[in-house]
Design an enzyme around this catalytic site. Structure first.
Site, PDB file in Angstrom:
ATOM      1  N   GLY A  16     -36.357  44.199  76.183  1.00 35.21           N
ATOM      2  CA  GLY A  16     -36.188  43.968  74.840  1.00 35.21           C
ATOM      3  C   GLY A  16     -37.305  42.203  75.147  1.00 35.21           C
ATOM      4  O   GLY A  16     -36.965  41.552  74.463  1.00 35.21           O
ATOM      5  N   GLY A  18     -40.017  43.582  74.982  1.00 33.88           N
ATOM      6  CA  GLY A  18     -41.410  44.024  73.794  1.00 33.88           C
ATOM      7  C   GLY A  18     -41.977  44.767  74.267  1.00 33.88           C
ATOM      8  O   GLY A  18     -43.494  44.981  73.549  1.00 33.88           O
ATOM      9  N   LYS A  19     -41.890  45.013  75.680  1.00 36.14           N
ATOM     10  CA  LYS A  19     -43.166  45.410  76.347  1.00 36.14           C
ATOM     11  C   LYS A  19     -43.413  47.102  75.202  1.00 36.14           C
ATOM     12  O   LYS A  19     -45.091  47.598  75.919  1.00 36.14           O
ATOM     13  CB  LYS A  19     -43.337  45.589  77.677  1.00 36.14           C
ATOM     14  CG  LYS A  19     -41.890  46.084  78.248  1.00 36.14           C
ATOM     15  CD  LYS A  19     -42.511  46.726  79.800  1.00 36.14           C
ATOM     16  CE  LYS A  19     -40.592  47.604  80.435  1.00 36.14           C
ATOM     17  NZ  LYS A  19     -39.471  47.330  81.592  1.00 36.14           N
ATOM     18  N   SER A  20     -42.235  47.873  75.954  1.00 37.08           N
ATOM     19  CA  SER A  20     -41.977  48.805  74.952  1.00 37.08           C
ATOM     20  C   SER A  20     -42.760  48.765  73.219  1.00 37.08           C
ATOM     21  O   SER A  20     -44.061  49.932  73.294  1.00 37.08           O
ATOM     22  CB  SER A  20     -40.830  49.767  74.349  1.00 37.08           C
ATOM     23  OG  SER A  20     -40.622  50.479  75.742  1.00 37.08           O
ATOM     24  N   THR A  21     -43.859  47.832  72.617  1.00 32.77           N
ATOM     25  CA  THR A  21     -43.697  48.013  71.145  1.00 32.77           C
ATOM     26  C   THR A  21     -45.138  47.517  71.517  1.00 32.77           C
ATOM     27  O   THR A  21     -45.216  48.367  70.754  1.00 32.77           O
ATOM     28  CB  THR A  21     -43.004  46.382  70.304  1.00 32.77           C
ATOM     29  OG1 THR A  21     -41.576  47.022  70.292  1.00 32.77           O
ATOM     30  CG2 THR A  21     -43.293  46.450  69.202  1.00 32.77           C
ATOM     31  N   ARG A  46     -32.123  59.142  75.113  1.00 29.66           N
ATOM     32  CA  ARG A  46     -31.010  57.874  74.025  1.00 29.66           C
ATOM     33  C   ARG A  46     -31.650  58.827  72.965  1.00 29.66           C
ATOM     34  O   ARG A  46     -32.620  59.895  72.831  1.00 29.66           O
ATOM     35  CB  ARG A  46     -31.183  56.466  73.601  1.00 29.66           C
ATOM     36  CG  ARG A  46     -30.536  56.261  74.647  1.00 29.66           C
ATOM     37  CD  ARG A  46     -31.564  54.744  74.452  1.00 29.66           C
ATOM     38  NE  ARG A  46     -31.037  53.998  76.308  1.00 29.66           N
ATOM     39  CZ  ARG A  46     -31.625  52.923  76.814  1.00 29.66           C
ATOM     40  NH1 ARG A  46     -33.263  52.609  76.219  1.00 29.66           N
ATOM     41  NH2 ARG A  46     -31.520  52.297  77.602  1.00 29.66           N
ATOM     42  N   ARG A 139     -29.454  45.659  69.513  1.00 32.76           N
ATOM     43  CA  ARG A 139     -29.497  47.180  69.415  1.00 32.76           C
ATOM     44  C   ARG A 139     -28.645  48.135  69.277  1.00 32.76           C
ATOM     45  O   ARG A 139     -28.798  49.077  68.662  1.00 32.76           O
ATOM     46  CB  ARG A 139     -30.579  47.738  70.816  1.00 32.76           C
ATOM     47  CG  ARG A 139     -32.211  47.116  71.128  1.00 32.76           C
ATOM     48  CD  ARG A 139     -32.149  47.209  72.895  1.00 32.76           C
ATOM     49  NE  ARG A 139     -33.640  47.717  72.854  1.00 32.76           N
ATOM     50  CZ  ARG A 139     -34.156  47.262  73.828  1.00 32.76           C
ATOM     51  NH1 ARG A 139     -33.454  48.511  75.134  1.00 32.76           N
ATOM     52  NH2 ARG A 139     -35.407  47.345  74.391  1.00 32.76           N
ATOM     53  N   ARG A 150     -27.639  43.504  82.693  1.00 31.18           N
ATOM     54  CA  ARG A 150     -28.959  43.851  81.960  1.00 31.18           C
ATOM     55  C   ARG A 150     -29.743  42.493  82.047  1.00 31.18           C
ATOM     56  O   ARG A 150     -30.865  42.386  81.944  1.00 31.18           O
ATOM     57  CB  ARG A 150     -29.029  44.443  80.411  1.00 31.18           C
ATOM     58  CG  ARG A 150     -29.875  46.099  80.397  1.00 31.18           C
ATOM     59  CD  ARG A 150     -29.939  46.665  79.399  1.00 31.18           C
ATOM     60  NE  ARG A 150     -30.688  48.178  79.191  1.00 31.18           N
ATOM     61  CZ  ARG A 150     -30.919  48.888  79.892  1.00 31.18           C
ATOM     62  NH1 ARG A 150     -32.465  48.090  79.957  1.00 31.18           N
ATOM     63  NH2 ARG A 150     -30.826  50.206  79.914  1.00 31.18           N
ATOM     64  N   ASN A 173     -44.219  36.793  74.675  1.00 36.90           N
ATOM     65  CA  ASN A 173     -44.162  37.771  73.618  1.00 36.90           C
ATOM     66  C   ASN A 173     -42.560  36.831  73.052  1.00 36.90           C
ATOM     67  O   ASN A 173     -41.938  37.568  72.372  1.00 36.90           O
ATOM     68  CB  ASN A 173     -43.234  39.009  73.978  1.00 36.90           C
ATOM     69  CG  ASN A 173     -42.673  39.707  73.135  1.00 36.90           C
ATOM     70  OD1 ASN A 173     -43.925  39.476  71.908  1.00 36.90           O
ATOM     71  ND2 ASN A 173     -42.749  40.821  72.939  1.00 36.90           N
ATOM     72  N   ASP A 174     -44.129  35.948  72.569  1.00 39.02           N
ATOM     73  CA  ASP A 174     -42.462  34.939  71.410  1.00 39.02           C
ATOM     74  C   ASP A 174     -43.157  35.932  69.785  1.00 39.02           C
ATOM     75  O   ASP A 174     -42.360  35.281  68.160  1.00 39.02           O
ATOM     76  CB  ASP A 174     -42.797  33.053  71.780  1.00 39.02           C
ATOM     77  CG  ASP A 174     -44.213  32.997  71.521  1.00 39.02           C
ATOM     78  OD1 ASP A 174     -45.048  33.788  71.745  1.00 39.02           O
ATOM     79  OD2 ASP A 174     -44.159  31.197  71.911  1.00 39.02           O
TER      80      ASP A 174
END
Length: 203
Positions: A16, A18-21, A46, A139, A150, A173-174
């Site tokens: 959550g 944001g690293k994947s984005t 998933r 999500r 988590r 990541n704000d």
């Protein structure tokens, strides 16, 4: 493991954060410079996830056997599921001359630091635990119990991420655009550009 190709890039941060984005954006903008290492996992796919693209989906018996044979650089267990990066997955990317990108958990970071990969270590920090909880709830993929787990894990990850010496850079990541700009700036300073190194050689 033999050192081949440029230094790998490790992206770490709570689920959550944001690293994947950030990772998707980086790979989309620089497909010739960065290559994603596909991890193995024993969790079920998933919706929308494809085997060999998002993860190599496997089972506990097969993965345990492969770990015993020394086929993995790092492994971790998270929410009862095993995750890991195989040596083969890293080699596949490095043979192309691209920077190998690993999206791994804290335990994986600790293990990778013990290898001779000498990775660039980036920690992606959420603005706050409250914001992280909001993102995870939106999500709508997990039960309350799993969500609490988590968030507890996220708290531990943030503490590890903030300790001096654990990462080369911490990116807050704000704001996604700001965080991405910061990541690119860090990479410009630390990852040699193929074109630049070629032109330098010509001069």
């Amino acid at each position: 493991m033999v050192q081949k190709g440029p230094r790998p890039l490790v992206l770490c941060g709570p689920s959550g954060s944001g690293k994947s984005t950030l990772l998707k954006r980086l790979l989309k903008e620089f497909p010739d410079r960065f290559g994603f290492t596909v991890s193995h996992t024993t969790r079920a796919p998933r919706p929308g996830e494809k085997d060999g693209v998002h993860y190599h989906f496997t089972n506990k018996d097969d993965m345990t056997a492969a770990i015993k044979k020394g086929e993995f650089i790092e492994t971790a267990t998270f929410s009862g599921n095993m995750y890991g990066t195989s040596k083969n997955a890293v080699d596949q990317v490095r043979r192309t001359g691209k920077v190998c990108v690993l999206d791994i958990e804290i335990e994986g970071v600790k293990q990778v630091k013990q290898t001779d990969l000498d990775p660039l270590l980036v920690f992606v920090m959420p603005p706050s635990i409250e914001e992280l909880e909001r993102r995870l709830r939106s999500r709508n993929t997990e039960q309350e119990e799993a969500l609490k787990k988590r968030l507890e894990t996220a708290q531990q990850e943030i503490e590890f991420g903030q300790q001096p010496g654990n990462f080369h850079i911490i990116i807050l990541n704000d704001n996604l655009d700001k965080a991405y700009t910061e990541l690119c700036k860090f990479l410009e300073q630390n990852v040699p550009d193929k074109k630049e190194s070629n032109s330098t050689n010509e001069e």
